[in-house]
Design a protein around this motif. Structure first.
Motif, short mmCIF file in Angstrom:
data_model
loop_
_atom_site.label_atom_id
_atom_site.label_comp_id
_atom_site.label_asym_id
_atom_site.label_seq_id
_atom_site.Cartn_x
_atom_site.Cartn_y
_atom_site.Cartn_z
N VAL A 154 0.84 -1.20 0.00
CA VAL A 154 0.00 0.00 0.00
C VAL A 154 0.87 1.26 0.00
CG1 VAL A 154 -1.69 1.33 1.34
CG2 VAL A 154 -1.97 -1.12 1.08
N MET A 155 1.89 1.27 0.85
CA MET A 155 2.77 2.44 0.90
C MET A 155 3.55 2.61 -0.41
SD MET A 155 4.17 2.60 4.81
CE MET A 155 4.74 0.92 4.90
N LEU A 156 3.98 1.50 -0.99
CA LEU A 156 4.68 1.56 -2.26
C LEU A 156 3.77 2.08 -3.37
CD1 LEU A 156 7.33 0.87 -3.76
CD2 LEU A 156 6.34 -1.38 -4.21
N SER A 157 2.52 1.66 -3.36
CA SER A 157 1.56 2.14 -4.36
C SER A 157 1.31 3.64 -4.20
CB SER A 157 0.23 1.39 -4.23
OG SER A 157 0.40 0.05 -4.55
N ALA A 158 1.15 4.09 -2.98
CA ALA A 158 0.93 5.52 -2.73
C ALA A 158 2.15 6.34 -3.16
CB ALA A 158 0.61 5.76 -1.26
N TYR A 159 3.33 5.85 -2.83
CA TYR A 159 4.56 6.55 -3.23
C TYR A 159 4.70 6.57 -4.74
CZ TYR A 159 9.48 7.81 -3.49
OH TYR A 159 10.65 8.44 -3.79
N SER A 160 4.41 5.45 -5.37
CA SER A 160 4.50 5.35 -6.82
C SER A 160 3.51 6.29 -7.50
CB SER A 160 4.23 3.90 -7.26
OG SER A 160 4.11 3.81 -8.64
N ALA A 174 2.28 9.07 -6.17
CA ALA A 174 2.70 10.45 -5.91
C ALA A 174 3.88 10.86 -6.79
CB ALA A 174 3.07 10.62 -4.44
N LYS A 175 4.82 9.96 -7.01
CA LYS A 175 6.02 10.27 -7.79
C LYS A 175 5.87 9.93 -9.27
CE LYS A 175 8.44 11.74 -4.37
NZ LYS A 175 8.89 13.10 -4.25
N LYS A 176 4.76 9.27 -9.63
CA LYS A 176 4.48 8.87 -11.01
C LYS A 176 5.63 8.03 -11.59
CE LYS A 176 1.48 12.79 -11.99
NZ LYS A 176 0.44 12.30 -11.21
N LEU A 182 1.24 1.19 -17.25
CA LEU A 182 -0.03 0.87 -16.61
C LEU A 182 -0.97 2.07 -16.75
CD1 LEU A 182 1.22 -0.89 -13.36
CD2 LEU A 182 0.12 -1.97 -15.31
N PRO A 183 -2.26 1.84 -16.89
CA PRO A 183 -3.19 2.97 -17.06
C PRO A 183 -3.25 3.85 -15.80
CG PRO A 183 -4.38 0.90 -16.88
CD PRO A 183 -2.94 0.55 -16.94
N ASN A 184 -3.66 5.09 -16.01
CA ASN A 184 -3.70 6.07 -14.91
C ASN A 184 -4.69 5.68 -13.82
OD1 ASN A 184 -1.80 7.65 -16.12
ND2 ASN A 184 -3.29 8.94 -17.17
N LEU A 218 7.96 1.46 -10.08
CA LEU A 218 7.40 1.17 -8.76
C LEU A 218 5.94 0.75 -8.85
CD1 LEU A 218 8.95 3.98 -6.54
CD2 LEU A 218 9.65 1.59 -6.77
N ALA A 219 5.21 1.27 -9.82
CA ALA A 219 3.82 0.86 -10.01
C ALA A 219 3.75 -0.62 -10.37
CB ALA A 219 3.15 1.71 -11.10
N ARG A 220 4.64 -1.05 -11.26
CA ARG A 220 4.68 -2.48 -11.62
C ARG A 220 5.10 -3.33 -10.43
NH1 ARG A 220 3.66 -3.73 -16.57
NH2 ARG A 220 3.76 -2.13 -18.15
N PHE A 221 6.08 -2.85 -9.69
CA PHE A 221 6.53 -3.60 -8.52
C PHE A 221 5.42 -3.72 -7.47
CE2 PHE A 221 8.88 -4.15 -4.52
CZ PHE A 221 9.57 -5.31 -4.84
N SER A 222 4.64 -2.65 -7.31
CA SER A 222 3.54 -2.72 -6.34
C SER A 222 2.47 -3.70 -6.83
CB SER A 222 2.96 -1.35 -6.07
OG SER A 222 2.30 -0.84 -7.20
N ALA A 223 2.23 -3.77 -8.14
CA ALA A 223 1.27 -4.75 -8.66
C ALA A 223 1.77 -6.17 -8.38
CB ALA A 223 1.06 -4.54 -10.16
N TRP A 224 3.06 -6.40 -8.58
CA TRP A 224 3.62 -7.71 -8.26
C TRP A 224 3.54 -8.00 -6.76
CZ3 TRP A 224 4.27 -11.59 -11.34
CH2 TRP A 224 4.52 -11.38 -12.69
N SER A 225 3.72 -6.97 -5.95
CA SER A 225 3.67 -7.20 -4.50
C SER A 225 2.25 -7.52 -4.03
CB SER A 225 4.26 -6.01 -3.73
OG SER A 225 3.46 -4.88 -3.88
#
Length: 142
Positions: A21-27, A29-31, A109-111, A35-42
């Motif tokens: 969750v924190m990784l997704s929020a950070y990803s 925020a920073k676009k 990944l889509p917005n 990290l978005a892909r990594f959070s999906a894998w996580s």
């Protein structure tokens, strides 16, 4: 042994879920696409990790109902019902992550992906907290 497996498996799941969750929020925020892909894998890893305490708990549940105090049965049932909501939410998130990773393999990944995942994750976190509250009540009565 089942009790230890259930408790530590649950803690590992919750830790990984909070990290995701924190990784997704950070990803978001920073676009950052990586990290978005990594959070999906996580989130997919969270689903796999959740299976360990969830399915290991069925034998533990029967032991507690048959040998525990009568007061524990309704609390255990509430805990189990909340954990079903957690499992359902994590399944939705894992399926969404898997489909997004597969479908957008070569594209960003889509917005809408991360905001929806964060929305689902906050709902799952609410169910996790309610399930944990019942787990602590159960532990106090055993």
């Amino acid at each position: 042994m089942l009790k230890i497996l259930h408790i530590w498996g649950s803690y590992a799941f919750i830790g990984l879920f909070l990290f995701s969750v924190m990784l997704s929020a950070y990803s978001l925020a920073k676009k950052r696409e990586d990290l978005a892909r990594f959070s999906a894998w996580s989130f997919l890893a969270c689903f796999v990790l959740l299976l360990l305490p969830y399915f290991g708990a069925f034998a533990l549940k029967t032991t507690i109902i048959s040998q525990g105090p009568a007061v524990a049965a309704p609390i255990l049932e509430k805990h189990h019902n909340m954990s079903k909501f957690v499992l359902t939410g994590v399944i939705l998130m894992a399926v969404s992550s898997g489909i997004a990773l597969q479908r957008f393999k070569d594209k960003p990944l889509p917005n809408w992906f991360l905001p929806n995942m964060l929305f689902l994750s906050f709902m799952v976190l609410a169910f996790i907290m309610r399930s944990l509250a019942n787990a602590y009540r159960l532990a106090a009565n055993l």
